[in-house]
Design a protein around this motif. Structure first.
Motif, short mmCIF file in Angstrom:
data_model
loop_
_atom_site.label_atom_id
_atom_site.label_comp_id
_atom_site.label_asym_id
_atom_site.label_seq_id
_atom_site.Cartn_x
_atom_site.Cartn_y
_atom_site.Cartn_z
N UNK A 69 34.36 -13.88 -45.59
CA UNK A 69 33.55 -14.77 -46.36
C UNK A 69 33.84 -14.81 -47.83
N UNK A 70 34.34 -16.10 -48.36
CA UNK A 70 34.34 -16.19 -49.81
C UNK A 70 33.04 -15.78 -50.58
N UNK A 71 32.79 -15.42 -51.59
CA UNK A 71 31.73 -15.06 -52.58
C UNK A 71 31.58 -16.14 -53.70
N UNK A 72 30.49 -16.76 -53.96
CA UNK A 72 30.26 -17.80 -54.95
C UNK A 72 28.98 -17.21 -55.87
N UNK A 108 37.95 -14.11 -51.58
CA UNK A 108 37.98 -14.72 -52.82
C UNK A 108 36.60 -14.79 -53.28
N UNK A 109 36.54 -14.78 -54.76
CA UNK A 109 35.40 -14.37 -55.62
C UNK A 109 35.36 -15.53 -56.61
N UNK A 110 34.30 -16.36 -56.69
CA UNK A 110 34.08 -17.45 -57.95
C UNK A 110 32.78 -17.36 -58.49
N UNK A 111 32.95 -17.13 -59.82
CA UNK A 111 31.53 -16.96 -60.46
C UNK A 111 31.36 -18.36 -61.65
N UNK A 112 30.22 -18.64 -61.35
CA UNK A 112 30.02 -19.77 -62.35
C UNK A 112 28.70 -19.64 -63.20
N UNK A 203 31.74 -30.28 -59.41
CA UNK A 203 31.65 -28.85 -58.86
C UNK A 203 32.30 -29.17 -57.37
N UNK A 204 31.94 -29.76 -56.56
CA UNK A 204 32.32 -29.69 -55.16
C UNK A 204 33.70 -30.00 -55.16
N UNK A 205 34.33 -30.73 -55.59
CA UNK A 205 35.67 -30.94 -55.66
C UNK A 205 36.69 -29.88 -56.29
N UNK A 206 36.04 -29.48 -57.58
CA UNK A 206 36.76 -28.20 -57.98
C UNK A 206 36.66 -27.13 -57.15
N UNK A 207 35.79 -26.68 -56.45
CA UNK A 207 35.70 -25.70 -55.37
C UNK A 207 36.64 -25.66 -54.15
N UNK A 211 39.43 -23.03 -53.33
CA UNK A 211 39.62 -22.39 -51.98
C UNK A 211 40.94 -23.04 -51.61
N UNK A 212 41.43 -24.17 -51.82
CA UNK A 212 42.86 -24.42 -51.46
C UNK A 212 44.05 -23.71 -52.05
N UNK A 213 43.46 -23.05 -53.22
CA UNK A 213 44.60 -22.58 -54.11
C UNK A 213 44.61 -21.09 -53.63
N UNK A 214 43.41 -20.38 -53.26
CA UNK A 214 43.57 -19.04 -52.88
C UNK A 214 43.86 -18.93 -51.37
#
Length: 233
Positions: A69-72, A108-112, A203-207, A211-214
């Protein structure tokens, strides 16, 4: 589903996390919570995590890795709790362990950064493939007051310190330290997705783009890219 406890000592209200769905995809979400009322502030320790909070976050990250699972991560802290009891229970080691383990996570790891991103308390949840910031958020090695006290022995010089430190989203984006600045709509007074639909949509579109990029990258490729991101800074 929300998870509690670090399996060593106790739960930490400053760190919340669990499993959520993002457009049909299961993700692990971890956040730092300050609270809004006096009672909540005390229960959440004003968003300053203790060692058990970081261990809880790491447990969630490692579980996410196990299940692919990706991590946000949502970062909002003035810094890690610096009380004597936190040091006695290994605050420094807990933060260092998160930095070490996050750098090699094979998902994948995304931090905001949604508000304050203070010191190692923030970095312990921001060793990510990409780091984003809300338009009015800050991200720094320590508070401007602390910086001013060290440099000029005068905490009242915090405004001058903030200018020197370059802690705003705009400053950090210009220096390539973050990948994206999230606009906060018309008022930008607080992080509240109900009041800021423009930010939520952005933020929804950016996420989705992230996720598409990774998508398609192996765990080893993700970890290697993440290592190089921080190694080159």
């Amino acid at each position: 589903m929300e998870f509690h406890g670090d399996r060593y000592f106790k739960d930490d209200g400053a760190i919340v996390g669990g499993i959520a769905m993002f457009h049909g995809m299961p993700v692990t979400v971890i956040g730092q919570e300050k609270g809004r009322t006096t009672k909540e502030n005390i229960r959440r320790n004003f968003g300053m995590p203790s060692p058990e909070g970081y261990r809880k976050a790491l447990r969630l990250m490692k579980q996410a890795e196990s299940f692919g699972r990706p991590v946000i991560c949502f970062v909002d802290t003035p810094g890690a709790f610096c009380g004597l009891e936190a040091e006695e229970r290994g605050q420094g080691e807990a933060i260092a362990r998160n930095l070490f383990e996050m750098s090699s996570l094979k998902v994948p790891v995304l931090s905001i950064v949604i508000g304050e991103g203070g010191s190692g308390g923030a970095l312990a949840m921001a060793v990510a493939d990409e780091v984003w910031m809300m338009e009015n958020a800050i991200y720094s090695i320590l508070s401007p007051e602390g910086f001013a006290s060290i440099l000029w022995k005068d905490s009242k010089k915090a405004p001058e310190a903030a200018e020197v430190m370059k802690i705003t989203a705009k400053d950090l984006a210009e220096r390539g330290l973050i990948e994206r600045v999230i606009p906060e709509g018309r008022d930008g007074k607080a992080f509240n997705l109900d009041a800021l639909p423009e930010s939520a949509a952005y933020m929804d579109n950016a996420m989705k783009e992230f996720f598409k990029a990774v998508d398609g990258l192996t765990g080893e490729e993700l970890a290697d890219r993440r290592y190089k991101r921080f190694r080159c800074m």
